[in-house]
Each structure stands twice: as structure tokens, then as C-alpha cells.
Design a protein around this motif. Structure first.
Motif, mmCIF file in Angstrom:
data_model
loop_
_atom_site.group_PDB
_atom_site.id
_atom_site.type_symbol
_atom_site.label_atom_id
_atom_site.label_comp_id
_atom_site.label_asym_id
_atom_site.label_seq_id
_atom_site.Cartn_x
_atom_site.Cartn_y
_atom_site.Cartn_z
ATOM 1 N N UNK A 163 -48.234 -44.891 18.974
ATOM 2 C CA UNK A 163 -49.291 -45.153 19.956
ATOM 3 C C UNK A 163 -48.705 -45.334 21.357
ATOM 4 N N UNK A 210 -55.517 -46.623 23.913
ATOM 5 C CA UNK A 210 -55.190 -45.194 23.928
ATOM 6 C C UNK A 210 -56.454 -44.362 23.784
ATOM 7 N N UNK A 249 -53.813 -51.744 21.151
ATOM 8 C CA UNK A 249 -53.142 -50.587 21.743
ATOM 9 C C UNK A 249 -53.873 -49.293 21.387
ATOM 10 N N UNK A 285 -46.646 -47.293 13.602
ATOM 11 C CA UNK A 285 -47.911 -46.996 14.268
ATOM 12 C C UNK A 285 -47.831 -47.397 15.748
ATOM 13 N N UNK A 286 -47.245 -48.535 15.984
ATOM 14 C CA UNK A 286 -47.097 -49.055 17.347
ATOM 15 C C UNK A 286 -46.262 -48.107 18.194
ATOM 16 N N UNK A 323 -51.735 -53.888 17.392
ATOM 17 C CA UNK A 323 -51.795 -52.437 17.190
ATOM 18 C C UNK A 323 -53.214 -51.934 17.446
ATOM 19 N N UNK A 340 -46.767 -50.983 10.505
ATOM 20 C CA UNK A 340 -47.362 -51.348 11.791
ATOM 21 C C UNK A 340 -46.427 -50.984 12.941
#
Lengths: 100, 148
Positions: free
Chosen positions: A77, B64, B60, A73-74, B57, A70
């Protein structure tokens, strides 16, 4: 790439692996301890220290591993969002440091 | 997360110590309950923590994706002919300040003033392919299909 660099980049996954391995060892030691005792009262400490503590460590390792995924991924992004929101002039370019 | 795991670990160790110190069935039952409680607390805490992170997540990611869907398409000048050509993989965009070239539909150039140039020109300028839209990947596939 030396060990320190690997540790700095992959510390969360290394911690997950170490925890999972410790959990597996605890479970195996618990099984061995229970197998060698015929009395339930003598088996219970092994059930707790081996079985329950082993499950605890396995769960913690799984949590650390998922958390590392995670986190990756964070970061990607956030980077994409920053790149997109940045103005064209003088904008940062995507780096490959997080790509795995 | 650290607190929950610490509490769970302490409960498990306490259960173990109580269990080791006695042979009385009621105490052993209590010790097992304490240790099991510690395990349940830890697992529940970890699951809640992971779902919280997953939600962040996802939020976010949505931010995006929605942002890129509503962003203005890149301002790509005509390339090669007077009437212009639809953007394809062979048309790669960048700006003088960028060190990487992108596909025209890459979200990293959405809304930015970029110019389309040939791959050779980008390479001559010392630019590298974007790691998000990977403009080289399609060319490699096309090259493989052409040769194979």
C-alpha cells in the motif's frame, strides 16, 4: 536462492512456523507427561509447561504470521501511494520485490 | 508486543517453577492461576496489537483508495483515429521516463502526463508490464478465449 536470502525475505514467517512447531511439541510433551502420571499434583507441572506454554507459543506463532501478512500489505500500500503521489517525470516504477 | 509476550512468558515460567516445587493444593492452584494469567495477558496483548496494526493498514488502504478515486484521470491522447478511441486494454500508456507500461485507468498513472502507445512500441522501448494493473493479464485471457 540461497538460505540466507530466503531467511532475510521470510524471517517473520519462518519465526511463526518455528514458534507454532515448538507450541505443538510442547502440547504433545505435556500430554505424554500427564498420561504417565496418576497423581494430579504430579500432572500439574506438565499442564503448565506443556498445555499453557504450548498455547502461548501457538498464539505467538499465529500473531507473528498475521503480523507478517499485515506488514506485506502495508508495504504494498505504501508503494502504491508513493507511486501515485510521485510526479510523472523521473517517477519510480513499481518493483516486484514485494509481490508474492 | 515484545513486552507483553515477555511478561506472559515470565508468568508462565514462574507458575511452572512454583508448581514443580510443591505438592500443596493451594500452591498448585496459585501456580496454575499465575500461568493462566500469563497466557491471558499474552493473548489479549497480541490481539490488541494485531487490531492496532489492522486499523493502521485499513487507514492506509482507505487513504490510497480515496486518493485514487479523487485523482485526475490520466491525460491520454487520441490513439489511432482523429476522433479518438475509448481507452481499452489494447491502449497502453506510459511516459518516456517510465520503465513500465500501464492500463489507462491504472492508479499509478492517475494525474500523470502519459502517452498511449501500442504494446509493440512499449516492448521495443524495453518497457515491462505494470505489476499493479497487469495489462498483460487481460491479453492473455483474451488470447486463451480466442484460441479455445
Amino acid at each position: 536462492m540461497d538460505f540466507l536470502t530466503i531467511f532475510r525475505v521470510l524471517w517473520d514467517r519462518l519465526a511463526a512456523w518455528v514458534t507454532v512447531l515448538a507450541g505443538l511439541i510442547a502440547v504433545i510433551l505435556g500430554i505424554v507427561g500427564v498420561r504417565d502420571n496418576v497423581y494430579v499434583a504430579a500432572q500439574m507441572p506438565y499442564v503448565i509447561s506443556g498445555g499453557i506454554l504450548g498455547l502461548f507459543l501457538l498464539g505467538l506463532g499465529a500473531t507473528l504470521w498475521l503480523s507478517a501478512d499485515l506488514h506485506d500489505q502495508w508495504r504494498v500500500l505504501l508503494e502504491i501511494r508513493d507511486q501515485r503521489d510521485a510526479p510523472a517525470e523521473g517517477s519510480r516504477e513499481p518493483t516486484t520485490s514485494n509481490a508474492r | 508486543m515484545i513486552m507483553v509476550n515477555l511478561v506472559g512468558f515470565v508468568l508462565i515460567v514462574a507458575g511452572y517453577l512454583v508448581c514443580r516445587a510443591t505438592a500443596e493444593p493451594s500452591r498448585i492452584q496459585l501456580a496454575t492461576s499465575i500461568a493462566s494469567g500469563g497466557l491471558v495477558v499474552t493473548l489479549a496483548g497480541n490481539i490488541v496489537w494485531l487490531f492496532g496494526n489492522l486499523r493502521e493498514v485499513t487507514r492506509l488502504r482507505r487513504q490510497v483508495l480515496i486518493g485514487s478515486a479523487t485523482a485526475k484521470p490520466p491525460d491520454v491522447p487520441a490513439f489511432g483515429s482523429a476522433e479518438g478511441r475509448p481507452p481499452t486494454a489494447s491502449v497502453l500508456v506510459s511516459s518516456p521516463s517510465m520503465s513500465r507500461y500501464h492500463r489507462p485507468d491504472c492508479l499509478l498513472v492517475a494525474g500523470k502526463a502519459v502517452k498511449a502507445t501500442s504494446l509493440a512500441a512499449h516492448r521495443r522501448a524495453g518497457r515491462k508490464p505494470c505489476q499493479v494493473c497487469r495489462p498483460d493479464a487481460e491479453m492473455e485471457v483474451a488470447g486463451t478465449e480466442a484460441t479455445g
